[in-house]
Design a protein around this motif. Structure first.
Motif, short mmCIF file in Angstrom:
data_model
loop_
_atom_site.label_atom_id
_atom_site.label_comp_id
_atom_site.label_asym_id
_atom_site.label_seq_id
_atom_site.Cartn_x
_atom_site.Cartn_y
_atom_site.Cartn_z
N SER A 54 10.62 62.24 42.94
CA SER A 54 10.21 60.99 42.27
C SER A 54 9.58 60.04 43.28
O SER A 54 8.62 59.33 42.96
N GLY A 55 10.14 60.03 44.51
CA GLY A 55 9.55 59.20 45.55
C GLY A 55 8.12 59.60 45.87
O GLY A 55 7.25 58.75 46.05
N LEU A 56 7.87 60.91 45.93
CA LEU A 56 6.51 61.41 46.17
C LEU A 56 5.58 61.02 45.01
O LEU A 56 4.41 60.69 45.22
N ASP A 57 6.11 61.10 43.79
CA ASP A 57 5.31 60.70 42.63
C ASP A 57 4.97 59.21 42.70
O ASP A 57 3.86 58.80 42.32
N ASN A 58 5.91 58.40 43.18
CA ASN A 58 5.66 56.95 43.31
C ASN A 58 4.61 56.66 44.37
O ASN A 58 3.84 55.70 44.25
N ILE A 59 4.59 57.48 45.43
CA ILE A 59 3.54 57.33 46.44
C ILE A 59 2.19 57.61 45.80
O ILE A 59 1.21 56.87 45.99
N GLU A 60 2.12 58.70 45.02
CA GLU A 60 0.87 59.06 44.35
C GLU A 60 0.40 57.96 43.41
O GLU A 60 -0.81 57.70 43.29
N ALA A 61 1.36 57.31 42.75
CA ALA A 61 1.00 56.24 41.80
C ALA A 61 0.66 54.93 42.51
O ALA A 61 0.24 53.97 41.86
N GLY A 62 0.83 54.90 43.84
CA GLY A 62 0.50 53.68 44.59
C GLY A 62 1.60 52.64 44.56
O GLY A 62 1.37 51.48 44.91
N ASN A 63 2.81 53.05 44.15
CA ASN A 63 3.92 52.09 44.02
C ASN A 63 4.83 52.04 45.24
O ASN A 63 5.66 51.14 45.35
N THR A 64 4.70 53.01 46.14
CA THR A 64 5.60 53.11 47.29
C THR A 64 4.82 53.47 48.54
O THR A 64 3.88 54.25 48.48
N ASN A 65 5.24 52.90 49.69
CA ASN A 65 4.62 53.22 50.97
C ASN A 65 5.17 54.55 51.47
O ASN A 65 6.38 54.74 51.56
N TRP A 66 4.29 55.47 51.83
CA TRP A 66 4.73 56.82 52.20
C TRP A 66 5.57 56.83 53.48
O TRP A 66 6.51 57.62 53.61
N VAL A 67 5.25 55.95 54.43
CA VAL A 67 6.02 55.88 55.68
C VAL A 67 7.44 55.42 55.39
O VAL A 67 8.41 55.92 55.98
N GLN A 68 7.60 54.49 54.46
CA GLN A 68 8.93 53.99 54.11
C GLN A 68 9.79 55.08 53.49
O GLN A 68 10.98 55.19 53.78
N VAL A 69 9.19 55.90 52.63
CA VAL A 69 9.93 57.01 51.99
C VAL A 69 10.44 57.97 53.06
O VAL A 69 11.60 58.40 53.03
N LEU A 70 9.59 58.29 54.04
CA LEU A 70 10.00 59.20 55.11
C LEU A 70 11.07 58.57 56.00
O LEU A 70 12.03 59.23 56.41
N ASP A 71 10.90 57.29 56.28
CA ASP A 71 11.85 56.61 57.16
C ASP A 71 13.23 56.52 56.51
O ASP A 71 14.26 56.72 57.18
N ASP A 72 13.28 56.22 55.22
CA ASP A 72 14.55 56.14 54.51
C ASP A 72 15.31 57.47 54.59
O ASP A 72 16.54 57.49 54.69
N PHE A 73 14.57 58.57 54.54
CA PHE A 73 15.20 59.88 54.63
C PHE A 73 15.62 60.20 56.06
O PHE A 73 16.73 60.68 56.32
N TYR A 74 14.76 59.92 57.01
CA TYR A 74 14.93 60.44 58.37
C TYR A 74 16.04 59.73 59.15
O TYR A 74 16.67 60.36 60.01
N GLN A 75 16.29 58.47 58.85
CA GLN A 75 17.28 57.73 59.64
C GLN A 75 18.65 58.43 59.63
O GLN A 75 19.26 58.64 60.67
N ASP A 76 19.12 58.80 58.45
CA ASP A 76 20.42 59.47 58.35
C ASP A 76 20.31 60.94 58.74
O ASP A 76 21.23 61.50 59.36
N PHE A 77 19.19 61.56 58.37
CA PHE A 77 19.00 62.99 58.65
C PHE A 77 19.03 63.27 60.15
O PHE A 77 19.65 64.24 60.60
N ALA A 78 18.40 62.44 60.94
CA ALA A 78 18.35 62.64 62.40
C ALA A 78 19.76 62.63 63.01
O ALA A 78 20.05 63.39 63.94
N LYS A 79 20.64 61.79 62.46
CA LYS A 79 22.02 61.73 62.97
C LYS A 79 22.75 63.04 62.65
O LYS A 79 23.53 63.54 63.46
#
Length: 692
Positions: free
Chosen positions: A531-556
């Protein structure tokens, strides 16, 4: 002289489009993607807004040089890759490499490759849609972050060459969870009572319902005995006859996932095969001098059942002429829209309904024709009137015991004249009952109690797997085929009798991923990411922010896994056979097509061979060998002599261990869809039922 360059992905597409555009256009192919992240490294700078490091894909240097040389010789360049995220990304990469002005309308998109659609598309070029590009980039980077962080840990702790992916891991988890359900399933006993009754010389099949109007389940033989005792010597009296008229609507036109599922059910196509053939039909087939090369279907990657008014009107005209006014819709049928659908393109349909399968069959391969016919019939049926069925339900009383018989027949076929959607369990409409009246007494021909046990849920076939992934929002239709291919190539699952089973390796990998990266295997999390990827496509979400939200916890979690994940030793199951090349013990391995034998001396000895399954029948040809069960390259079971190549006896039908009583030749089991299994002679006309 040509002054415009058009770049598409494939040579076939280039050839078809070039025919429509004329001599002022040069149409060339990029042969798919031209740039990608490097395979040798992560290729993503996580400290600088996840900036990707793109390189030219190996082997594409000459292609890009040729495109750059061609671009220098023309006044204008149009990028006409497929109308989806992947196509938009290809266009963006080409524009970057060729140094094109991104402020200019360079992008041309079309949903079908026909003369009118192509000419109309080139009248309305647009700018490259960076929201689409960023959605594709985000997916690619997200998958790279997961794969290139988890995979090296698995190499250290389990075995080299393993991988873990955001979507593929969830797919394996579904298969693994289903296998656990099957293994832990506890069957429960239940009984049914079937009674064959006679009305005016015609049979009626009725089943025990309960007592009076109360539905009752039978759990034991004692329950059955109580029913039989109560109805003993009692007449069968018709208590209630219910007749209804029921409408049945057609299935909507195909979207990507429903096409993949139906092709698996009806054509026995693997998902990858369906998409490959659909791509061929979309890009263009030469259908003779009248039209030449033409795209036969609309774009095959879509999640929408929407149809153009032009297509609907063309179908209406054809239906009226072919079947008459009763089969024409009075008004367009509104198809239910999936809430997750992007609705970017029309449904999959023929580009011209007047181009019937029979008219162009000589120009298509067997498989192309079968898939085209499926798409054509499904589309046409979706635009036809509903079928009307007469249904009947009869309640029959025997001493307070109620039996129920149901049936139906087609009153008006409607769309069923052309096409009926398949299903996974192969059930069919029940037959219609003979005329019956309330108060009528029926004669009993026989009564048959039967013991049953509840069955575990079935393993996933490809069609069921696709349906589950779609319903859960795991991946997108365009990713289903590569996902299922990948989990088989990695050896995480295998196909046994066309059903997915997890391997030991798959269970080990998924158990480790589940322990240290639970969010990766969380279906809701994966669907949320889509859904996040779909929101990027629709222009509603910044793609860097979607990746950052995922990566912060994942990296730990990656750091914890590197430190705490324990090494796992894969068990080796030895056989009682020795390798004929080196003398080492042969061990059992489970590959993408099931179990096989491999030399334990690997990698020094790479000998492998199939597991031989004898059926207890002597070879009728050489009379010394044994008949064994084997598999063709397409995993179809056949039977052959174990003395091959000295003896070349083969049979698609299973031989049995007794001769024909009529001519003493070989008997085989013949499987037929409707008649079931029969035993027939390979020489004479002798035939018997398999259970006789």
């Amino acid at each position: 002289m040509a002054d415009t360059l058009v770049i598409v992905e494939s040579p076939t597409k280039a050839k078809t489009i070039g025919k429509y555009l004329g001599s002022k256009y040069i149409v060339k192919a990029s042969i798919g993607h031209v740039r990608d992240l490097p395979k040798s490294q992560m290729g993503v700078d996580v400290t600088h807004n996840f900036e990707p490091k793109y390189i030219t894909i190996r082997g594409k240097g000459d292609v890009l040089k040729g495109l750059k040389d061609a671009a220098k010789k023309v006044k204008k360049v149009y990028l006409a890759a497929d109308p989806d995220r992947e196509g938009e990304a290809i266009a963006w990469h080409l524009a970057q490499y060729l140094g094109l002005d991104m402020n200019q309308p360079l992008r041309v998109v079309f949903n079908e490759i026909t003369k009118d659609a192509i000419k109309e598309a080139f009248k309305h070029p647009r700018h490259i849609n960076m929201d689409l590009v960023n959605a594709q980039q985000a997916r690619r980077i997200l998958d790279r972050l997961v794969g290139y962080n988890i995979s090296p840990i698995l190499w250290k702790k389990v075995r080299k060459g393993l991988s873990a992916g955001r979507v593929q891991s969830v797919a394996v988890k579904l298969i693994m969870d289903r296998e656990r359900e099957i293994q832990e399933f506890i069957p429960e006993e239940y009984w049914t009572i079937a009674s064959t009754l006679i009305s005016d010389g015609k049979e009626i099949n009725a089943k025990f319902y309960g007592y009076g109007d109360e539905k009752v389940e039978l759990h034991s033989e004692d329950d059955v005995a109580a029913v039989l005792k109560r109805m003993k010597n009692k007449p069968y009296v018709v208590q209630k006859v219910t007749k209804r008229e029921r409408k049945r609507n057609p299935a909507p036109p195909f979207i990507t996932s429903s096409l993949q599922q139906e092709a698996a059910r009806k054509l026995n196509f693997r998902t990858s095969k369906t998409m490959r053939i659909a791509q061929e039909l979309y890009e263009g087939i030469d259908v003779g001098n009248k039209e030449g090369a033409v795209g036969l279907i609309t774009y095959m990657r879509t999640d929408s059942t929407r149809l153009s008014v032009t297509a609907q009107n063309e179908a209406k005209e054809y239906i009226l002429e072919k079947y008459g006014p009763d089969y024409v819709l009075s008004e367009p049928r509104n198809q239910a829209k999936n809430e997750n659908a992007q609705d970017a393109h029309e449904a999959i349909r023929p580009t011209g309904v007047m181009r019937t399968p029979d008219e162009i069959k000589e120009y298509l391969s067997r498989d192309q024709l079968r898939l085209y016919r499926l798409i054509w019939e499904r589309f046409l049926a979706s635009q036809m009137s509903s079928a009307v069925l007469d249904t009947m339900s009869v309640d029959i009383d025997a001493g307070g015991v109620t039996f129920r018989a149901t049936g139906s027949k087609v009153k008006f076929p409607g769309f069923m004249k052309v096409y009926i959607e398949g299903n996974d369990d192969g059930t069919e409409e029940e037959s219609f009952l003979p005329p019956i009246e309330e108060g009528q007494i029926l004669d009993q021909k026989e009564i048959e109690p039967s013991q049953h046990f509840t069955q575990p849920p079935p393993r996933f076939s490809e069609a069921r797997m696709l349906k589950s992934m779609e319903e859960m929002g795991i991946g997108r239709p365009s990713t289903y085929a590569p996902t299922l291919e990948t989990i088989q190539k990695r050896g995480y699952v295998a196909l046994e009798e066309k059903r997915f089973v997890p391997t030991e390796l798959g269970e080990i990998v998924i158990t480790l991923v589940e322990e240290f990266f639970p969010e990766i295997l969380n279906v809701e999390f994966t669907a949320h990411m889509e859904s996040g990827l779909d929101n990027i496509e629709a222009g509603n979400t910044n793609w860097v922010q979607v990746l950052d939200d995922f990566y912060q916890d994942f990296a730990k979690r990656v750091v914890v896994a590197e430190e705490e994940m324990k090494e796992v030793e894969l068990k080796v199951e030895e056989s009682d056979e020795t390798c004929e090349l080196c003398g080492s013990v042969m061990v059992y391995k489970l590959g993408r097509f099931g179990k096989f034998l491999a030399c334990s001396g690997f990698p020094d000895c790479r000998n492998t061979k199939p597991i031989v399954k004898e059926i207890g029948v002597k070879c009728p040809q050489c009379e010394t060998g044994e008949i064994i069960e084997r598999k063709s390259k397409k995993s179809r079971i056949f039977y052959g002599c174990n003395q091959y190549p000295e003896c070349d006896f083969v049979s698609w039908d299973k031989p049995i261990a007794r001769p024909c009583p009529k001519c003493s030749s070989m008997l085989v089991e013949k499987k037929r869809k409707k008649q079931g299994v029969s035993i027939i002679c390979t020489k004479c006309d002798y035939q018997e039922e398999a259970d006789s």
